[in-house]
Design a protein around this motif. Structure first.
Motif: not given
Length: 120
Positions: A91-93, A102-106
């Motif tokens: 996945y790109c974010a 490094t955290k998905k919540d970022d």
């Protein structure tokens, strides 16, 4: 920010593959995450749009390279020497300013996943 990822596929161990993520709009930072079967979401790499500063997970250092084309608003993930354990949905974010990368919540925008399967 809307994101569209592409470039996944089936490859053999040792092969190379490049993922692309087109961004419609721009945040502060872009990243790739992956999720292997039965496992949680894992950070892979990130790059800041303006400075180009990159961060990598230890598991991909020396094999993967993240880069960006500012003019095309596109981020790439060049993956070399692929291993069986790289098999995952990638996945790109996109995210705004954050000291953590490094955290998905970022990240607050996510593209659709693209499957990479590495076979022996």
């Amino acid at each position: 920010v809307q994101l569209q990822a592409s470039g996944g596929g089936l490859v053999q161990a040792g092969d190379s593959l490049r993922l692309s993520c087109a961004a419609y709009g721009r945040g502060f930072i872009m990243a790739w995450f992956r999720q292997a079967p039965g496992k949680g979401l894992e950070f892979v790499a990130s790059i800041r749009w303006n400075s180009g500063i990159t961060t990598y997970a230890d598991s991909v250092k020396g094999r993967f390279t993240i880069s960006r084309d500012n003019g095309a608003n596109t981020v790439f993930l060049q993956m070399n020497n692929l291993k069986l354990e790289d098999t995952a949905v990638y996945y790109c974010a996109a995210g705004g300013f954050s000291l953590s990368v490094t955290k998905k919540d970022d990240y607050n925008s996510w593209g659709q996943g693209t499957q990479i399967t590495v076979s022996s």
